[in-house]
Design a protein around this motif. Sequence first.
Motif, PDB file in Angstrom:
ATOM      1  N   LEU A  94       0.822  -1.208   0.000  1.00  0.00           N
ATOM      2  CA  LEU A  94       0.000   0.000   0.000  1.00  0.00           C
ATOM      3  C   LEU A  94       0.857   1.260   0.000  1.00  0.00           C
ATOM      4  CD1 LEU A  94      -2.680  -1.025   2.658  1.00  0.00           C
ATOM      5  CD2 LEU A  94      -2.702  -1.450   0.200  1.00  0.00           C
ATOM      6  N   ILE A  95       0.399   2.268  -0.730  1.00  0.00           N
ATOM      7  CA  ILE A  95       0.985   3.604  -0.702  1.00  0.00           C
ATOM      8  C   ILE A  95      -0.053   4.531  -0.081  1.00  0.00           C
ATOM      9  CG2 ILE A  95       1.912   5.521  -2.044  1.00  0.00           C
ATOM     10  CD1 ILE A  95       2.677   3.544  -4.211  1.00  0.00           C
ATOM     11  N   PHE A  96       0.255   5.124   1.080  1.00  0.00           N
ATOM     12  CA  PHE A  96      -0.697   5.966   1.797  1.00  0.00           C
ATOM     13  C   PHE A  96      -0.463   7.442   1.494  1.00  0.00           C
ATOM     14  CE2 PHE A  96      -0.076   2.199   4.506  1.00  0.00           C
ATOM     15  CZ  PHE A  96      -1.381   1.745   4.583  1.00  0.00           C
ATOM     16  N   CYS A  97      -1.550   8.175   1.275  1.00  0.00           N
ATOM     17  CA  CYS A  97      -1.473   9.624   1.064  1.00  0.00           C
ATOM     18  C   CYS A  97      -2.633  10.290   1.782  1.00  0.00           C
ATOM     19  CB  CYS A  97      -1.552   9.971  -0.426  1.00  0.00           C
ATOM     20  SG  CYS A  97      -0.274   9.231  -1.448  1.00  0.00           S
ATOM     21  N   SER A  98      -2.423  11.537   2.224  1.00  0.00           N
ATOM     22  CA  SER A  98      -3.470  12.299   2.897  1.00  0.00           C
ATOM     23  C   SER A  98      -3.787  13.554   2.091  1.00  0.00           C
ATOM     24  CB  SER A  98      -3.018  12.684   4.309  1.00  0.00           C
ATOM     25  OG  SER A  98      -4.044  13.373   4.987  1.00  0.00           O
ATOM     26  N   SER A  99      -5.051  13.735   1.766  1.00  0.00           N
ATOM     27  CA  SER A  99      -5.464  14.907   0.975  1.00  0.00           C
ATOM     28  C   SER A  99      -5.753  16.119   1.850  1.00  0.00           C
ATOM     29  CB  SER A  99      -6.723  14.572   0.165  1.00  0.00           C
ATOM     30  OG  SER A  99      -7.824  14.342   1.029  1.00  0.00           O
TER      31      SER A  99
END
Length: 335
Positions: A94-99
Amino acid sequence: MAKATIKQVAAEAGVSTATISRVLNSSGYVSDEVKNRVMLAVNKLQYQPNAIARSLKQDKSFTIGVVLPDISNPFFMTICRGLEDVVQEYGYHLIFCSSDELPEKEAQLLQLMTEKRVDAVVLATTGGNEDLVARMSAAGIQFILVDRSLDLPGPAVDLVAEDDVNGAYELTKQLILQGHSVIGVINGCMGVSTGQDRFVGYLKAFTEAGMEHEAAYDYDGKFTESGGREAVRYFLQMAKPPTALLSFNNKMTFGALLELTENGRDIPGDIAIASYGEVEAARLLKRSGIVYVDQKPYELGIKAGRTVLHRLEKGAESSEAVRDILQPIIKKLES
């Protein structure tokens, strides 16, 4: 020290590069004696396969992009825990990102997912990027919407979420049954489905009880802790403050609780609290009587993970969009 190449490994083992590939990918027959020679060469040269080259060849990166509105929120991170527990067994990462609840940042992150050649995107959207999601989906990227839905042009995409309308409806009913008629609503992000649907559920309960909604008792807490604090300050300065607060996510509830306790307010003596989502820190309060929607983020993550695998492992691209909706459970904090 320069990284070893597959050609160097092949030369060391005395075999072809195709044989190296078959051994490392467990594809095709290779004798045990040759396998041993290959692995000895791999270990000696500390060879690391080129993941990018492999993904180009297989047209698969074994990565899943996860775009969340607030990566610090325990609710969303628990969803990720469930998601990871399912997909890691199949070799996916998984690659996690926060908008940060910013549509512009979400759009940038979605473009990044395309550049990273992810096999799928699990999206808890901030809203406002419907056209982009539709284009990416049409281009072949598998989307699984989690917690928040989108009204997309074209074919629907998979959705795993809770019944927010019914959850907020039942939560509001609890306050009404306790005798509260002046209720302060801490809403958040009306541009996303969770903000809209929870407000609809609240209005439904009010209308059903024959009560009139007053906009002066609504406050946009933006789904943030600071928003919950600001809402309490707003309500407490009113000529007729609410006798109960209805907060539509856990972080706003936490902010509201901090502000109320710092102001010496008793819960529920001075003001009652109802929360869409449990706040674990509230257990420190004695006999607070807080009612809340007992969300199941881990279960949402598990379901999202299974939906991803349904698409990526079972070749189910042409099947109808999955719509998996969990029904809410209302609980009361007794301690």
